[in-house]
Design a protein around this motif. Structure first.
Motif, PDB file in Angstrom:
ATOM      1  N   SER A 109      -7.588  18.075  26.844  1.00 26.33           N
ATOM      2  CA  SER A 109      -7.979  17.512  25.544  1.00 26.33           C
ATOM      3  C   SER A 109      -8.759  18.561  24.775  1.00 26.33           C
ATOM      4  O   SER A 109      -9.714  19.152  25.295  1.00 26.33           O
ATOM      5  CB  SER A 109      -8.847  16.262  25.747  1.00 26.33           C
ATOM      6  N   SER A 131     -10.026  17.942  21.632  1.00 26.30           N
ATOM      7  CA  SER A 131     -10.727  17.295  20.526  1.00 26.30           C
ATOM      8  C   SER A 131     -12.191  17.747  20.526  1.00 26.30           C
ATOM      9  O   SER A 131     -12.737  18.173  21.548  1.00 26.30           O
ATOM     10  CB  SER A 131     -10.656  15.767  20.676  1.00 26.30           C
ATOM     11  N   TYR A 132     -12.839  17.631  19.319  1.00 28.53           N
ATOM     12  CA  TYR A 132     -14.228  18.046  19.213  1.00 28.53           C
ATOM     13  C   TYR A 132     -15.124  17.173  20.099  1.00 28.53           C
ATOM     14  O   TYR A 132     -16.100  17.655  20.681  1.00 28.53           O
ATOM     15  CB  TYR A 132     -14.686  17.963  17.756  1.00 28.53           C
ATOM     16  N   ARG A 133     -14.776  15.925  20.185  1.00 31.86           N
ATOM     17  CA  ARG A 133     -15.583  15.027  21.021  1.00 31.86           C
ATOM     18  C   ARG A 133     -15.541  15.461  22.475  1.00 31.86           C
ATOM     19  O   ARG A 133     -16.567  15.472  23.165  1.00 31.86           O
ATOM     20  CB  ARG A 133     -15.064  13.601  20.853  1.00 31.86           C
ATOM     21  N   SER A 134     -14.341  15.832  22.916  1.00 34.55           N
ATOM     22  CA  SER A 134     -14.205  16.273  24.300  1.00 34.55           C
ATOM     23  C   SER A 134     -14.934  17.597  24.530  1.00 34.55           C
ATOM     24  O   SER A 134     -15.607  17.787  25.540  1.00 34.55           O
ATOM     25  CB  SER A 134     -12.725  16.425  24.654  1.00 34.55           C
ATOM     26  N   PHE A 155     -17.531  18.805  22.754  1.00 33.65           N
ATOM     27  CA  PHE A 155     -18.974  18.580  22.741  1.00 33.65           C
ATOM     28  C   PHE A 155     -19.437  17.847  23.987  1.00 33.65           C
ATOM     29  O   PHE A 155     -20.548  18.070  24.479  1.00 33.65           O
ATOM     30  CB  PHE A 155     -19.380  17.804  21.483  1.00 33.65           C
ATOM     31  N   GLY A 156     -18.565  17.024  24.525  1.00 39.06           N
ATOM     32  CA  GLY A 156     -18.905  16.343  25.768  1.00 39.06           C
ATOM     33  C   GLY A 156     -19.016  17.321  26.925  1.00 39.06           C
ATOM     34  O   GLY A 156     -19.857  17.173  27.813  1.00 39.06           O
ATOM     35  N   GLN A 157     -18.144  18.337  26.932  1.00 38.15           N
ATOM     36  CA  GLN A 157     -18.216  19.336  28.000  1.00 38.15           C
ATOM     37  C   GLN A 157     -19.463  20.206  27.887  1.00 38.15           C
ATOM     38  O   GLN A 157     -19.908  20.773  28.875  1.00 38.15           O
ATOM     39  CB  GLN A 157     -16.970  20.218  27.960  1.00 38.15           C
ATOM     40  N   ARG A 197     -22.371  19.210  27.611  1.00 37.26           N
ATOM     41  CA  ARG A 197     -23.455  18.617  28.387  1.00 37.26           C
ATOM     42  C   ARG A 197     -23.425  19.069  29.843  1.00 37.26           C
ATOM     43  O   ARG A 197     -24.391  18.856  30.566  1.00 37.26           O
ATOM     44  CB  ARG A 197     -23.371  17.091  28.299  1.00 37.26           C
TER      45      ARG A 197
END
Length: 230
Positions: A189, A191-194, A196-198, A200
């Motif tokens: 994935s 996506s920006y959400r994915s 930014f989630g990584q 962390r």
């Protein structure tokens, strides 16, 4: 009368024995003479043939060798008879040594053939052939200037290779390759959400920091001397 007759008989006996001895000696001398005559009769053709062959052979070399040369050679051979005998003894010793070594050589040759067959079965010769082809490609791909530069930088190249072969560097490269292969096989994935989630993930942040440090070092190496990069 009896004594005179007895003495006469003894004389006749001695005379008879002497005549018999002389007759035997005469017969023996005759037999020896006949043997010599027969031997000479048998040897005469052989001697004639030898003489004829000798004359023919000497006629072929008479312009190169004279009788004085032959006599001098015979004298020299006679003077060096002991040396020739020693040489023949040494030759016999060498022949005995050769007879002893030949079985050992055969065994060593058979062992060498076996070892070569083993190496061929394991692929050593195929690897050597491929290595020779690689070396040929390297030699034909580099010019004189390339070889000179390679010689000037060979120490730096070897140090770089030494550092690259450190266990931690090799493990890092292996882990990177494994990660790329696993990510290629899986659905990733982007996506920006994915992403930014990584962020962390501490490992991701640690890898990103290391990447930024490498980019910083690369930028320093590529920037002109004395020029600052904003």
């Amino acid at each position: 009368m009896d004594q005179a007759l007895l003495a006469l008989n003894e004389k006749l006996d001695r005379l008879t024995n002497q005549v018999a001895y002389l007759t035997e000696q005469t017969q023996r001398a005759e037999r020896e003479r006949e043997s010599r005559t027969e031997l000479m009769r048998d040897l005469t053709p052989i001697v004639n043939d030898v003489y004829r062959l000798t004359v023919e052979q000497l006629e072929e070399v008479e312009q190169y060798v004279s009788l004085d040369d032959l006599l001098r050679l015979v004298k020299r051979l006679a003077r060096n008879g002991r040396n020739i005998e020693k040489m023949l003894d040494q030759l016999e010793s060498v022949m005995d040594l050769a007879e002893t070594i030949v079985p050992l050589s055969d065994a060593a040759f058979g062992r060498a053939v076996t070892e070569l067959a083993t190496l061929e079965r394991k692929g050593y010769f195929t690897f050597a052939k491929g290595g020779w082809q690689i070396m040929d490609n390297i030699v034909t791909s580099f010019g004189e200037d390339d070889v000179r530069q390679l010689g000037n930088n060979v120490v730096l190249i070897l140090r770089t290779i030494k550092e690259m072969t450190q266990p931690e560097v090799m493990n890092f490269a292996r882990n990177m390759v494994s990660s790329i292969e696993s990510e290629s096989a899986a659905e990733v994935s982007i996506s920006y959400r994915s992403l930014f989630g990584q962020m962390r993930d501490p490992n991701v942040r640690r890898g990103l920091a290391l990447t930024m440090r490498v980019l910083h070092s690369l930028g320093q190496q590529m920037s002109p001397a004395g020029q600052s990069v904003n």
